[in-house]
Write a protein that holds these residues in place. Structure first.
Motif, mmCIF file in Angstrom:
data_model
loop_
_atom_site.group_PDB
_atom_site.id
_atom_site.type_symbol
_atom_site.label_atom_id
_atom_site.label_comp_id
_atom_site.label_asym_id
_atom_site.label_seq_id
_atom_site.Cartn_x
_atom_site.Cartn_y
_atom_site.Cartn_z
ATOM 1 N N LYS A 139 0.829 -1.203 0.000
ATOM 2 C CA LYS A 139 0.000 0.000 0.000
ATOM 3 C C LYS A 139 0.874 1.269 0.000
ATOM 4 C CE LYS A 139 -3.579 1.122 3.110
ATOM 5 N NZ LYS A 139 -4.598 0.581 3.993
ATOM 6 N N ILE A 140 1.852 1.270 0.878
ATOM 7 C CA ILE A 140 2.742 2.441 0.974
ATOM 8 C C ILE A 140 3.506 2.605 -0.344
ATOM 9 C CG2 ILE A 140 4.800 3.349 2.137
ATOM 10 C CD1 ILE A 140 3.689 1.899 4.702
ATOM 11 N N TYR A 141 3.989 1.487 -0.885
ATOM 12 C CA TYR A 141 4.757 1.554 -2.128
ATOM 13 C C TYR A 141 3.886 2.087 -3.278
ATOM 14 C CZ TYR A 141 7.660 0.360 -6.066
ATOM 15 O OH TYR A 141 8.386 0.443 -7.219
ATOM 16 N N LEU A 142 2.643 1.596 -3.373
ATOM 17 C CA LEU A 142 1.766 2.025 -4.471
ATOM 18 C C LEU A 142 1.444 3.512 -4.372
ATOM 19 C CD1 LEU A 142 -0.710 -1.013 -4.810
ATOM 20 C CD2 LEU A 142 1.213 -0.429 -6.304
ATOM 21 N N HIS A 143 1.286 3.999 -3.151
ATOM 22 C CA HIS A 143 1.056 5.442 -2.973
ATOM 23 C C HIS A 143 2.218 6.221 -3.601
ATOM 24 C CE1 HIS A 143 -2.555 6.248 -0.806
ATOM 25 N NE2 HIS A 143 -2.298 5.364 0.133
ATOM 26 N N LYS A 144 3.432 5.814 -3.267
ATOM 27 C CA LYS A 144 4.627 6.513 -3.779
ATOM 28 C C LYS A 144 4.713 6.350 -5.287
ATOM 29 C CE LYS A 144 7.536 5.862 0.273
ATOM 30 N NZ LYS A 144 8.386 4.802 0.765
ATOM 31 N N TRP A 145 4.453 5.133 -5.755
ATOM 32 C CA TRP A 145 4.563 4.806 -7.188
ATOM 33 C C TRP A 145 3.638 5.718 -8.000
ATOM 34 C CZ3 TRP A 145 1.822 2.863 -11.376
ATOM 35 C CH2 TRP A 145 2.559 2.227 -12.379
ATOM 36 N N SER A 146 2.414 5.915 -7.497
ATOM 37 C CA SER A 146 1.438 6.685 -8.286
ATOM 38 C C SER A 146 1.726 8.183 -8.247
ATOM 39 C CB SER A 146 0.013 6.390 -7.823
ATOM 40 O OG SER A 146 -0.133 6.749 -6.488
ATOM 41 N N ILE A 147 2.355 8.655 -7.167
ATOM 42 C CA ILE A 147 2.630 10.098 -7.057
ATOM 43 C C ILE A 147 3.527 10.563 -8.203
ATOM 44 C CG2 ILE A 147 3.961 11.791 -5.676
ATOM 45 C CD1 ILE A 147 2.701 10.378 -3.196
ATOM 46 N N ALA A 153 -2.962 6.227 -12.472
ATOM 47 C CA ALA A 153 -1.888 5.296 -12.836
ATOM 48 C C ALA A 153 -2.154 3.894 -12.295
ATOM 49 C CB ALA A 153 -0.559 5.813 -12.307
ATOM 50 N N ILE A 154 -2.896 3.823 -11.200
ATOM 51 C CA ILE A 154 -3.198 2.508 -10.616
ATOM 52 C C ILE A 154 -4.697 2.268 -10.682
ATOM 53 C CG2 ILE A 154 -3.200 1.152 -8.485
ATOM 54 C CD1 ILE A 154 -0.651 2.643 -7.710
ATOM 55 N N THR A 155 -5.065 1.097 -11.171
ATOM 56 C CA THR A 155 -6.487 0.734 -11.249
ATOM 57 C C THR A 155 -6.715 -0.591 -10.533
ATOM 58 O OG1 THR A 155 -6.755 1.829 -13.389
ATOM 59 C CG2 THR A 155 -8.386 0.162 -12.845
ATOM 60 N N PHE A 156 -7.799 -0.654 -9.795
ATOM 61 C CA PHE A 156 -8.282 -1.929 -9.254
ATOM 62 C C PHE A 156 -9.542 -2.278 -10.028
ATOM 63 C CE2 PHE A 156 -5.612 -0.285 -5.954
ATOM 64 C CZ PHE A 156 -4.972 -1.409 -5.468
ATOM 65 N N SER A 157 -9.433 -3.286 -10.873
ATOM 66 C CA SER A 157 -10.570 -3.768 -11.640
ATOM 67 C C SER A 157 -11.159 -4.921 -10.828
ATOM 68 C CB SER A 157 -10.078 -4.244 -13.005
ATOM 69 O OG SER A 157 -11.104 -4.905 -13.682
ATOM 70 N N VAL A 158 -12.243 -4.624 -10.130
ATOM 71 C CA VAL A 158 -12.760 -5.592 -9.152
ATOM 72 C C VAL A 158 -13.962 -6.339 -9.719
ATOM 73 C CG1 VAL A 158 -13.674 -5.886 -6.825
ATOM 74 C CG2 VAL A 158 -12.047 -4.031 -7.299
ATOM 75 N N SER A 159 -13.873 -7.651 -9.728
ATOM 76 C CA SER A 159 -14.992 -8.464 -10.192
ATOM 77 C C SER A 159 -15.550 -9.261 -9.003
ATOM 78 C CB SER A 159 -14.503 -9.388 -11.313
ATOM 79 O OG SER A 159 -15.562 -10.180 -11.766
ATOM 80 N N PRO A 160 -16.462 -8.641 -8.231
ATOM 81 C CA PRO A 160 -17.006 -9.361 -7.069
ATOM 82 C C PRO A 160 -17.860 -10.527 -7.544
ATOM 83 C CG PRO A 160 -17.586 -7.005 -7.034
ATOM 84 C CD PRO A 160 -17.102 -7.324 -8.406
ATOM 85 N N LYS A 161 -17.789 -11.607 -6.831
ATOM 86 C CA LYS A 161 -18.497 -12.815 -7.282
ATOM 87 C C LYS A 161 -19.903 -12.886 -6.686
ATOM 88 C CE LYS A 161 -15.162 -13.970 -9.854
ATOM 89 N NZ LYS A 161 -14.892 -12.664 -10.445
ATOM 90 N N LEU A 162 -20.884 -12.964 -7.571
ATOM 91 C CA LEU A 162 -22.287 -13.090 -7.168
ATOM 92 C C LEU A 162 -22.637 -14.574 -7.018
ATOM 93 C CD1 LEU A 162 -23.765 -10.446 -9.638
ATOM 94 C CD2 LEU A 162 -23.240 -10.128 -7.208
ATOM 95 N N GLY A 163 -23.895 -14.854 -6.643
ATOM 96 C CA GLY A 163 -24.342 -16.242 -6.462
ATOM 97 C C GLY A 163 -24.143 -17.099 -7.698
ATOM 98 N N ILE A 164 -24.215 -16.506 -8.874
ATOM 99 C CA ILE A 164 -24.027 -17.212 -10.153
ATOM 100 C C ILE A 164 -22.678 -17.954 -10.197
ATOM 101 C CG2 ILE A 164 -23.090 -15.118 -11.199
ATOM 102 C CD1 ILE A 164 -24.124 -15.814 -13.829
ATOM 103 N N SER A 165 -21.713 -17.472 -9.403
ATOM 104 C CA SER A 165 -20.377 -18.086 -9.405
ATOM 105 C C SER A 165 -20.330 -19.352 -8.550
ATOM 106 C CB SER A 165 -19.349 -17.094 -8.845
ATOM 107 O OG SER A 165 -19.568 -16.905 -7.453
ATOM 108 N N GLY A 166 -21.328 -19.499 -7.657
ATOM 109 C CA GLY A 166 -21.290 -20.631 -6.726
ATOM 110 C C GLY A 166 -20.628 -20.267 -5.411
ATOM 111 N N GLU A 167 -20.089 -19.035 -5.314
ATOM 112 C CA GLU A 167 -19.448 -18.609 -4.057
ATOM 113 C C GLU A 167 -20.476 -17.920 -3.154
ATOM 114 O OE1 GLU A 167 -16.443 -19.549 -3.355
ATOM 115 O OE2 GLU A 167 -16.052 -20.342 -5.352
ATOM 116 N N LYS A 168 -20.173 -17.883 -1.851
ATOM 117 C CA LYS A 168 -21.133 -17.317 -0.896
ATOM 118 C C LYS A 168 -20.979 -15.797 -0.798
ATOM 119 C CE LYS A 168 -21.193 -21.189 2.286
ATOM 120 N NZ LYS A 168 -20.182 -21.669 3.194
ATOM 121 N N TRP A 169 -22.115 -15.125 -0.674
ATOM 122 C CA TRP A 169 -22.146 -13.659 -0.549
ATOM 123 C C TRP A 169 -21.205 -13.174 0.556
ATOM 124 C CZ3 TRP A 169 -25.092 -9.507 -2.683
ATOM 125 C CH2 TRP A 169 -25.106 -8.346 -1.917
ATOM 126 N N GLU A 170 -21.290 -13.829 1.733
ATOM 127 C CA GLU A 170 -20.512 -13.325 2.878
ATOM 128 C C GLU A 170 -19.003 -13.455 2.653
ATOM 129 O OE1 GLU A 170 -22.906 -15.526 2.888
ATOM 130 O OE2 GLU A 170 -22.524 -17.258 4.171
#
Ligand code: SF4
Length: 263
Positions: A139-147, A153-170
């Protein structure tokens, strides 16, 4: 999509997502069948593609681990440089994906990103399922890297898994984790859906993320690692995205490369 990018795929995942492409409540057995014949394969690129379950199974299932190379930071960097058209960074992005790339591999990213040959890299994306907290060092390194680089410059492409995936919500919906990512880089959510019920579940998840302070974009992406399945619901999913004021994400790798290994 369409941006020249190098994908670094790390091994391991905390999920299985065996529900993709299956009737509700059922789990895919395709990978089990392949695993029973694993000794016939000597390279992950020769493994069969699947039409149900996780289409990247070779990148996390321990039964296929020996088919993937174990590489040092130097050899990863050399492979990347070799792939770049000008043998140095221009406008290409580096996408670190998996499996789930924010498991234990987090320890190695500072080493990778500080490598001399990686200095010219300007844009970095983590493709993640949104369940793993960031280690303090990274986290600290990425802060410096992006400055020292441009906005976004930094992206988090988040694909949360819904029930369709078979994984649990919680296990899959972790608002605190997404909020943390959004404090470090540009963060968006991308939900893989097949039915209106999945879209409603995505709405419920976005509500949870929003309550925790998430304000980024939301994408809907049609389910389907093979073209036939995927094209069946692409238009419906696009219409749902328009109805909700969200964005639509295509699966360019399916259309262009039929989802083959390495794409
Ligand atoms: S989180 Fe992604 S890589 Fe992991 S099992 Fe699910 S689809 Fe596959």
């Amino acid at each position: 999509m369409g941006v020249p990018s190098v994908f670094l795929r790390t091994f391991g995942c905390n999920f299985k997502c065996a529900g993709f492409g299956m009737p509700k409540g059922e789990l895919s057995r395709e990978v089990e069948d392949i695993a029973s014949r694993v000794h016939y394969f000597n390279d992950y690129k020769k493994l069969p593609l699947v039409s149900t379950g996780c289409d990247s199974y070779a990148s996390w299932d321990p039964r296929f681990k020996d088919l993937s190379p174990m590489l040092t930071t130097d050899s990863i960097v050399d492979s990347i440089m070799d792939m770049l058209p000008h043998k140095r960074w221009m406008s290409e992005h580096l996408v670190i994906t998996g499996g789930e790339p924010l498991l234990g591999w987090q320890r190695n990213y500072v080493d990778l990103l500080s490598h001399d040959k990686m200095r010219g890299l300007q844009e970095l994306t983590f493709e993640t399922n949104g369940t793993q907290e960031l280690h303090q060092d990274l986290k600290i390194y990425l802060h410096k890297w992006s400055i020292s680089r441009s906005m976004g410059a930094i992206t988090f492409s988040v694909s949360p898994k819904l029930g369709i995936s078979g994984e649990k919500w919680e296990d899959a919906i972790c608002p605190d984790v997404i909020y943390e990512y959004s404090q470090v880089g540009h963060t968006y959510l991308k939900f893989v859906v097949a039915t209106k019920e999945d879209v409603e579940e995505a709405q419920a998840a976005v509500d949870e993320y929003s309550k925790r302070g998430f304000r980024g974009n939301v994408y809907l992406m049609p389910c389907g690692g093979v073209e036939k399945l995927y094209s069946m619901n692409a238009r419906t999913v696009a219409n749902e995205a328009m109805r909700l004021g969200w964005r639509y994400s295509d699966r360019l790798q399916v259309t262009l490369f039929k989802n083959e290994w390495g794409t």
